[in-house]
Design a protein around this motif. Sequence first.
Motif, PDB file in Angstrom:
ATOM      1  N   ALA A 196       0.833  -1.198   0.000  1.00  0.00           N
ATOM      2  CA  ALA A 196       0.000   0.000   0.000  1.00  0.00           C
ATOM      3  C   ALA A 196       0.869   1.250   0.000  1.00  0.00           C
ATOM      4  O   ALA A 196       0.572   2.229  -0.705  1.00  0.00           O
ATOM      5  CB  ALA A 196      -0.929  -0.007   1.214  1.00  0.00           C
ATOM      6  N   LEU A 197       1.940   1.241   0.776  1.00  0.00           N
ATOM      7  CA  LEU A 197       2.829   2.397   0.828  1.00  0.00           C
ATOM      8  C   LEU A 197       3.476   2.647  -0.532  1.00  0.00           C
ATOM      9  O   LEU A 197       3.586   3.794  -0.974  1.00  0.00           O
ATOM     10  CB  LEU A 197       3.904   2.185   1.886  1.00  0.00           C
ATOM     11  CG  LEU A 197       4.962   3.279   1.983  1.00  0.00           C
ATOM     12  CD1 LEU A 197       4.334   4.614   2.371  1.00  0.00           C
ATOM     13  CD2 LEU A 197       6.039   2.899   2.991  1.00  0.00           C
ATOM     14  N   VAL A 203       7.920   5.414   7.425  1.00  0.00           N
ATOM     15  CA  VAL A 203       6.836   6.385   7.588  1.00  0.00           C
ATOM     16  C   VAL A 203       5.715   5.992   6.636  1.00  0.00           C
ATOM     17  O   VAL A 203       5.857   6.077   5.421  1.00  0.00           O
ATOM     18  CB  VAL A 203       7.312   7.820   7.283  1.00  0.00           C
ATOM     19  CG1 VAL A 203       6.159   8.811   7.465  1.00  0.00           C
ATOM     20  CG2 VAL A 203       8.478   8.199   8.179  1.00  0.00           C
ATOM     21  N   TYR A 204       4.582   5.548   7.188  1.00  0.00           N
ATOM     22  CA  TYR A 204       3.451   5.146   6.360  1.00  0.00           C
ATOM     23  C   TYR A 204       2.601   6.340   5.939  1.00  0.00           C
ATOM     24  O   TYR A 204       2.093   6.384   4.828  1.00  0.00           O
ATOM     25  CB  TYR A 204       2.586   4.137   7.105  1.00  0.00           C
ATOM     26  CG  TYR A 204       3.135   2.730   7.106  1.00  0.00           C
ATOM     27  CD1 TYR A 204       3.827   2.238   6.005  1.00  0.00           C
ATOM     28  CD2 TYR A 204       2.964   1.896   8.197  1.00  0.00           C
ATOM     29  CE1 TYR A 204       4.330   0.959   6.002  1.00  0.00           C
ATOM     30  CE2 TYR A 204       3.469   0.599   8.196  1.00  0.00           C
ATOM     31  CZ  TYR A 204       4.146   0.138   7.093  1.00  0.00           C
ATOM     32  OH  TYR A 204       4.645  -1.147   7.079  1.00  0.00           O
ATOM     33  N   MET A 205       2.426   7.289   6.842  1.00  0.00           N
ATOM     34  CA  MET A 205       1.621   8.465   6.519  1.00  0.00           C
ATOM     35  C   MET A 205       1.871   9.544   7.556  1.00  0.00           C
ATOM     36  O   MET A 205       2.465   9.285   8.608  1.00  0.00           O
ATOM     37  CB  MET A 205       0.123   8.123   6.476  1.00  0.00           C
ATOM     38  CG  MET A 205      -0.465   7.651   7.782  1.00  0.00           C
ATOM     39  SD  MET A 205      -2.278   7.607   7.798  1.00  0.00           S
ATOM     40  CE  MET A 205      -2.666   9.341   8.020  1.00  0.00           C
ATOM     41  N   LEU A 206       1.448  10.766   7.225  1.00  0.00           N
ATOM     42  CA  LEU A 206       1.489  11.890   8.161  1.00  0.00           C
ATOM     43  C   LEU A 206       0.053  12.275   8.481  1.00  0.00           C
ATOM     44  O   LEU A 206      -0.806  12.294   7.599  1.00  0.00           O
ATOM     45  CB  LEU A 206       2.231  13.084   7.559  1.00  0.00           C
ATOM     46  CG  LEU A 206       3.645  12.839   7.027  1.00  0.00           C
ATOM     47  CD1 LEU A 206       4.214  14.131   6.461  1.00  0.00           C
ATOM     48  CD2 LEU A 206       4.559  12.289   8.110  1.00  0.00           C
ATOM     49  N   PRO A 220       4.338  11.579  12.152  1.00  0.00           N
ATOM     50  CA  PRO A 220       4.585  10.372  11.356  1.00  0.00           C
ATOM     51  C   PRO A 220       4.038   9.113  12.022  1.00  0.00           C
ATOM     52  O   PRO A 220       4.320   8.843  13.188  1.00  0.00           O
ATOM     53  CB  PRO A 220       6.110  10.330  11.274  1.00  0.00           C
ATOM     54  CG  PRO A 220       6.561  10.929  12.572  1.00  0.00           C
ATOM     55  CD  PRO A 220       5.513  11.942  12.975  1.00  0.00           C
ATOM     56  N   TYR A 221       3.258   8.353  11.268  1.00  0.00           N
ATOM     57  CA  TYR A 221       2.837   7.026  11.700  1.00  0.00           C
ATOM     58  C   TYR A 221       3.881   6.042  11.195  1.00  0.00           C
ATOM     59  O   TYR A 221       4.056   5.883   9.981  1.00  0.00           O
ATOM     60  CB  TYR A 221       1.464   6.683  11.140  1.00  0.00           C
ATOM     61  CG  TYR A 221       0.325   7.435  11.800  1.00  0.00           C
ATOM     62  CD1 TYR A 221      -0.488   6.816  12.747  1.00  0.00           C
ATOM     63  CD2 TYR A 221       0.064   8.760  11.468  1.00  0.00           C
ATOM     64  CE1 TYR A 221      -1.540   7.502  13.345  1.00  0.00           C
ATOM     65  CE2 TYR A 221      -0.982   9.457  12.065  1.00  0.00           C
ATOM     66  CZ  TYR A 221      -1.780   8.821  13.001  1.00  0.00           C
ATOM     67  OH  TYR A 221      -2.808   9.503  13.593  1.00  0.00           O
ATOM     68  N   LEU A 222       4.577   5.366  12.115  1.00  0.00           N
ATOM     69  CA  LEU A 222       5.714   4.528  11.772  1.00  0.00           C
ATOM     70  C   LEU A 222       5.400   3.049  12.005  1.00  0.00           C
ATOM     71  O   LEU A 222       4.773   2.675  12.995  1.00  0.00           O
ATOM     72  CB  LEU A 222       6.932   4.906  12.627  1.00  0.00           C
ATOM     73  CG  LEU A 222       7.350   6.375  12.618  1.00  0.00           C
ATOM     74  CD1 LEU A 222       8.457   6.608  13.644  1.00  0.00           C
ATOM     75  CD2 LEU A 222       7.821   6.794  11.236  1.00  0.00           C
ATOM     76  N   LEU A 230       9.904  14.836   7.591  1.00  0.00           N
ATOM     77  CA  LEU A 230       9.638  13.454   7.217  1.00  0.00           C
ATOM     78  C   LEU A 230       8.471  13.405   6.253  1.00  0.00           C
ATOM     79  O   LEU A 230       7.595  14.280   6.277  1.00  0.00           O
ATOM     80  CB  LEU A 230       9.309  12.602   8.459  1.00  0.00           C
ATOM     81  CG  LEU A 230      10.413  12.448   9.498  1.00  0.00           C
ATOM     82  CD1 LEU A 230       9.891  11.669  10.700  1.00  0.00           C
ATOM     83  CD2 LEU A 230      11.638  11.777   8.908  1.00  0.00           C
ATOM     84  N   ARG A 231       8.443  12.358   5.434  1.00  0.00           N
ATOM     85  CA  ARG A 231       7.335  12.155   4.520  1.00  0.00           C
ATOM     86  C   ARG A 231       7.145  10.660   4.294  1.00  0.00           C
ATOM     87  O   ARG A 231       8.046   9.865   4.585  1.00  0.00           O
ATOM     88  CB  ARG A 231       7.570  12.881   3.191  1.00  0.00           C
ATOM     89  CG  ARG A 231       8.799  12.463   2.432  1.00  0.00           C
ATOM     90  CD  ARG A 231       8.884  13.192   1.114  1.00  0.00           C
ATOM     91  NE  ARG A 231       7.672  12.977   0.342  1.00  0.00           N
ATOM     92  CZ  ARG A 231       7.350  13.690  -0.733  1.00  0.00           C
ATOM     93  NH1 ARG A 231       8.150  14.657  -1.146  1.00  0.00           N
ATOM     94  NH2 ARG A 231       6.235  13.432  -1.386  1.00  0.00           N
ATOM     95  N   PRO A 232       5.983  10.239   3.794  1.00  0.00           N
ATOM     96  CA  PRO A 232       5.759   8.815   3.574  1.00  0.00           C
ATOM     97  C   PRO A 232       6.864   8.177   2.725  1.00  0.00           C
ATOM     98  O   PRO A 232       7.294   8.749   1.729  1.00  0.00           O
ATOM     99  CB  PRO A 232       4.411   8.791   2.852  1.00  0.00           C
ATOM    100  CG  PRO A 232       3.700   9.999   3.361  1.00  0.00           C
ATOM    101  CD  PRO A 232       4.773  11.043   3.503  1.00  0.00           C
ATOM    102  N   GLY A 233       7.305   7.011   3.156  1.00  0.00           N
ATOM    103  CA  GLY A 233       8.378   6.307   2.475  1.00  0.00           C
ATOM    104  C   GLY A 233       9.727   6.479   3.145  1.00  0.00           C
ATOM    105  O   GLY A 233      10.643   5.665   2.910  1.00  0.00           O
ATOM    106  N   ASP A 234       9.890   7.519   3.966  1.00  0.00           N
ATOM    107  CA  ASP A 234      11.146   7.702   4.686  1.00  0.00           C
ATOM    108  C   ASP A 234      11.336   6.567   5.688  1.00  0.00           C
ATOM    109  O   ASP A 234      10.369   6.000   6.209  1.00  0.00           O
ATOM    110  CB  ASP A 234      11.165   9.042   5.424  1.00  0.00           C
ATOM    111  CG  ASP A 234      11.354  10.220   4.479  1.00  0.00           C
ATOM    112  OD1 ASP A 234      11.625   9.986   3.291  1.00  0.00           O
ATOM    113  OD2 ASP A 234      11.214  11.379   4.930  1.00  0.00           O
TER     114      ASP A 234
END
Length: 234
Positions: free
Chosen positions: A38-39, A140-143, A150-152, A222-226
Amino acid sequence: MNCSPRWTQRETGETMNWIPYGPRALLFRFADKVGEQALARQRGIVAELERHSPAGLVEFVPGFTTVLLEFDPKLVPMPEQAAQELLKRFEAAARARLPETLVRELPVRYDGEDLASLAEAKAMSAEAVCKLHCAPVYTVYMLGFSPGFPYLGVLDPRLHTPRRASPRSKVLAGSVAIGGEHTGIYTVDSPGGWNILGHTPVKIFDPSRGEPKGPNEAMFSLRPGDRIKFVPLD
């Protein structure tokens, strides 16, 4: 308004569809469950939106399995007319494979208010909790929730913990906490119900670094994918 999913595709094994989200927005679902696949799909769609923003787009908000697009009603009075073309673009973009990001180390002082009680609930020492928490390389899946929060994942299943029954009225920025199956970092002072394990001196969200004009702004570090690796401070 009929809010049933429209024009579903299954070419990649994942369902992708959309629904109207009020009179000025569209909600696209690009995956069925949270995870690395999904990421990857989310990152491809976000890259496509950043390269070729649709006419009249005000902002977009990516989530675990969805992305919300809001349009200017003066420029796009009927967003649904653009939905099918956007869905085709997103389906192609979701198949793109972007390069992995480098692992970023974040220092953490494990002195959180909930560390002792969490260790007791898990029948382990505080040191064992800290070792389990800082062992993985997180993604990081999403902000969300607050600016740049960050949701990690993936959090070790032995640390999966429900949110506090009674949220705190104020959690300090920099607090590193766990809630459910994720860990995260509070970016501003705010109410919060996650279990606080420690604190980082690194500013994840800093509005002094620039004005918020888009998801690539420097104020969000931070951003998704980090990818994140917590490093304990003595």
